[in-house]
Enzyme design. Structure first.
Site, short mmCIF file in Angstrom:
data_model
loop_
_atom_site.label_atom_id
_atom_site.label_comp_id
_atom_site.label_asym_id
_atom_site.label_seq_id
_atom_site.Cartn_x
_atom_site.Cartn_y
_atom_site.Cartn_z
N GLY A 201 -9.10 7.14 -16.45
CA GLY A 201 -9.51 5.80 -16.88
C GLY A 201 -10.89 5.74 -17.49
CG ASP A 275 -1.67 1.78 -13.95
OD1 ASP A 275 -1.83 1.68 -12.72
OD2 ASP A 275 -2.63 1.93 -14.73
CG ASN A 368 -7.56 10.50 -8.72
OD1 ASN A 368 -6.53 9.84 -8.60
ND2 ASN A 368 -8.46 10.27 -9.67
NE ARG A 370 -4.66 9.42 -10.93
CZ ARG A 370 -4.32 8.18 -10.57
NH1 ARG A 370 -3.27 7.59 -11.12
NH2 ARG A 370 -5.01 7.52 -9.68
P1 GTP Z 1 -2.62 4.48 -9.39
O1 GTP Z 1 -1.93 5.36 -10.36
O2 GTP Z 1 -3.94 5.00 -8.94
O3 GTP Z 1 -2.76 3.07 -9.90
O4 GTP Z 1 -1.74 4.46 -8.02
P2 GTP Z 1 -0.34 3.75 -7.71
O5 GTP Z 1 -0.58 2.34 -7.29
O6 GTP Z 1 0.61 3.95 -8.82
O7 GTP Z 1 0.12 4.54 -6.40
P3 GTP Z 1 1.27 5.65 -6.21
O8 GTP Z 1 2.64 5.08 -6.37
O9 GTP Z 1 0.94 6.83 -7.03
O10 GTP Z 1 1.07 6.00 -4.67
C1 GTP Z 1 -0.18 6.37 -4.13
C2 GTP Z 1 0.01 7.08 -2.83
O11 GTP Z 1 0.66 6.22 -1.89
C3 GTP Z 1 0.86 8.34 -2.94
O12 GTP Z 1 0.33 9.36 -2.14
C4 GTP Z 1 2.20 7.89 -2.40
O13 GTP Z 1 2.91 8.96 -1.83
C5 GTP Z 1 1.83 6.82 -1.38
N1 GTP Z 1 2.89 5.79 -1.27
C6 GTP Z 1 3.51 5.14 -2.28
N2 GTP Z 1 4.48 4.31 -1.80
C7 GTP Z 1 4.45 4.43 -0.46
C8 GTP Z 1 5.20 3.83 0.59
O14 GTP Z 1 6.10 3.02 0.39
N3 GTP Z 1 4.88 4.20 1.86
C9 GTP Z 1 3.88 5.10 2.13
N4 GTP Z 1 3.62 5.40 3.40
N5 GTP Z 1 3.17 5.71 1.15
C10 GTP Z 1 3.43 5.37 -0.12
C1 SPV Z 2 -6.05 3.90 -11.49
O1 SPV Z 2 -7.06 4.34 -10.93
O2 SPV Z 2 -5.65 2.74 -11.31
C2 SPV Z 2 -5.28 4.77 -12.39
C3 SPV Z 2 -5.89 6.04 -12.79
O3 SPV Z 2 -4.21 4.41 -12.83
S1 SPV Z 2 -7.05 5.84 -14.06
O4 SPV Z 2 -6.39 6.05 -15.32
O5 SPV Z 2 -8.09 6.87 -13.84
O6 SPV Z 2 -7.62 4.52 -14.02
MN MN Z 3 -3.39 2.39 -11.73
#
Ligand code: GTP
Ligand code: SPV
Ligand code: MN
Length: 599
Positions: A201, A275, A368, A370
């Protein structure tokens, strides 16, 4: 350099080249020949490491500088003319200060480097709501990511035509020193300056900088919403397709929910976005959502065939991995990837490039780390992703990562109450940004790091959107992360989240009753399907208990947070807070009279 057809773009590019003095300038067309040539160059100079082509065809690993592995919120600035327009939640730098402090860092910063000019389109090519931006960067890695994450190259130039209407993003790796790292946003001139970081980001300016920080300002001015939300369509056993958008802070489950594989039979899930979501009032009086992006920049750690099979299949080819570990056979590896083999294999190389053994004391992949992959490679991708008018949104979900207090799901009692629920969200910090993790903080609508203007005005804008809609969405709050006494998650999450989605969809269509609590409506004991679920001994009450004492404290913290917006705080949210305080008092009174009666 070829002269650009668009005179505004041409003169901007020339003016930037005059300051940054690159060795050469490349206008990116987005073709596959162009990207193949760039990949070859990056493999040769070490920016990319080619992965095992028979197991992971056409995929690469990139290791970022070890001090450059996540967004740096403390180095991110809104440079509006007036400080008050950035508001209390943003770092502010005056445009004059940015000119004297940050601009000089761009002087000759591209000497010895290539300057890439990357036109990109945010949104479906035929959508009236899509927007053009151009990122100038000296990072080939950024170009490769933008090619996956956006509709990049000629398609954007064609859309731009002769117009001056594009976001100008200037990015340079600089010297990668955190001392000289700045991400500055100028909403009044639709410009971004980013220097000193090559990561996520901070560097892919189309994503958070354009599609959220600058777009949120345009959305306020033009009457729409630019949000940190996934978009998902769910067809249920009754044959209805319902689209929902969900705002969870970074690292709190958006990508996973966007492509869940339902544990219950008879459901079909379509991923529209994971996202970012731009929502306009449609001619049908509904909120219509487009995903401005075309790819995913997803968290690797925790992604497995068990938690997120769709993501695993998506990243099996044509993917870029950043800061993962790599096995001796050249395949990517991260913690949680293979639950049967939690420490991987012997002789792995960690995210910093060190060969590590199973006795290592640090994670092999960065928390983190990706993957970058086209959304089209996701088996659950929905055709709605290219729908120019967007998909109709019937439900909005806010959610956070909260060990305590917040129940699995509740429904707001009105649109304004839903805005209050979003405005007062609290979530624990994650590795997506630098700094301590696990610290609860207020993160309104998951936009704390991404709202480009005063969040008090943002709340007002949200409140004004409701009455513009003939069919406003229902608003919910979820928490997949409530913990039991032993510190483990009460709710199994992932594919089982369909049970919660089912309840929300049934509420949207008026098919199920609910129980009133001080927070809003929660499922009745029979209203949510918990059949056959292994919850490690936890039960309905553990998931849905709303502790009035805890919420008395919470309501006070809401008010304290809301008051930081001073005169910009809409009165309607003060009213909602007062109503919450009254409901807490009623709940405490009835709890104590129940105790007296029991004596
Ligand atoms: P960004 O890309 O940073 O915006 O994150 P995001 O909101 O897309 O989160 P993502 O789906 O990648 O999940 C982040 C973390 O939370 C990962 O380690 C997942 O395994 C965990 N996670 C996602 N959904 C669940 C859930 O339903 N239960 C639990 N316990 N963990 C979850
Ligand atoms: C977040 O942090 O919400 C992301 C990763 O999706 S970044 O592109 O670094 O913002
Ligand atoms: Mn995000």
């Amino acid at each position: 350099m070829n002269r650009l057809q668009n005179e505004f773009l041409d003169s901007w590019v020339k003016s930037i080249a005059a300051v940054t003095t690159p060795d050469n300038v490349v206008i990116c067309d987005g073709s596959s020949e162009e990207i193949r040539a760039l990949e070859t160059k990056m493999v040769a100079d070490g920016t990319f490491i080619e992965l095992n082509g028979s197991k992971y065809p056409h995929s690469f690993l990139h290791r970022s500088h070890p001090s450059d592995v996540a967004r740096t919120e403390q180095l991110t600035f809104i440079c509006s003319e007036k400080k008050d327009d950035a508001g209390p939640t943003n770092n502010w730098m005056s445009p004059d200060e940015a000119t004297s402090r940050v601009w000089p860092l761009f002087s000759k910063c591209m000497a010895g480097r290539t300057m890439y000019v990357v036109p990109y389109l945010m949104g479906p090519a035929d959508s009236p709501n899509a927007r053009v931006g151009v990122e100038i960067t000296d990072s080939a890695y950024v170009v490769a990511n933008l090619r996956v994450m956006t509709r990049m190259g000629d398609v954007a130039l064609r859309r731009l035509g002769t117009s001056a209407n594009f976001v100008k993003g200037l990015h340079s790796l600089g010297d990668l020193s955190p001392e000289r790292r700045f991400i500055c946003h100028f909403p009044e001139t639709r410009t971004v300056w980013s220097i000193g970081s090559g990561y996520g980001g901070n560097a892919l300016l189309a994503k958070k900088c354009h599609a959220l920080r600058l777009a949120s300002v345009e959305a306020r001015d033009e009457g729409w919403l630019a949000e940190h939300m996934l978009i998902v369509g769910i067809t249920d056993p009754k044959g209805r397709t319902t689209y929902l958008a969900a705002a969870f802070p970074s690292g709190c489950g958006k990508t996973n929910l966007a492509m869940l594989i339902p544990s219950l039979p008879g459901y079909k899930v379509e991923t529209i976005g994971d996202d970012i979501c731009w929502m306009h009032v449609g001619s049908d009086g509904r909120l219509r959502a487009i995903n401005p992006e075309a790819g995913m920049f997803g968290i690797a750690v925790g992604t497995s065939m068990k938690t997120n099979p769709n993501a695993m299949r998506a990243v099996g080819h044509d993917a870029i991995f950043t800061n993962v570990a790599v096995t001796p056979e050249g395949t990517p590896w991260w913690e949680g990837m293979d639950p049967a083999n939690p420490r991987g294999v012997a002789g792995m190389t960690d995210w910093r490039g060190r060969v590590v053994g199973p006795d290592r004391t640090e994670p092999a992949a960065h928390p983190n780390a990706r993957y970058t992959v086209s959304l089209r490679q996701c088996p659950s991708v929905g055709a709605g992703m290219d729908e120019p008018a967007g998909v109709p949104i019937s439900g909005i979900i806010f959610g956070g990562r909260r060990a305590k207090k917040a129940p699995l799901v509740f429904e707001a009692t009105s649109f304004a109450h839903g805005v209050y629920v979003g405005a007062t969200m609290v979530s624990e910090t994650t590795a997506a940004a630098t700094g301590a993790t696990g610290i609860p903080r207020h993160d309104p609508m998951a936009m704390l790091p991404f709202c480009g203007y005063n969040v008090g005005d943002y709340f007002k804008h949200w409140l004004e959107m409701g009455p513009k809609l003939k069919h406003p969405p229902k608003i919910f709050h979820v928490n997949w992360f409530r913990q039991g006494k032993n510190g483990s998650f009460l709710w199994p999450g992932f594919g089982e989240n369909i049970r919660v989605m089912q309840w929300m969809i049934d509420r949207i269509h008026g098919d199920t009753d609910a129980r009133s609590t001080l927070l809003g409506y929660v499922p009745t004991k029979t209203g949510i399907n918990l059949n056959g679920l292994d919850m490690g001994g936890a039960a309905y009450d553990d998931l849905f208990d709303v502790d009035a004492e805890a919420w008395a404290e919470e309501a006070e913290s809401h008010l304290k947070f809301l008051r930081t917006f001073g005169s910009r705080l809409p009165e309607a949210l003060v009213q909602e807070q007062g109503a919450l305080v009254r409901r807490v008092a009623e709940a405490r009174a009835s709890a104590s009279s129940a105790k007296v009666a029991a004596k």
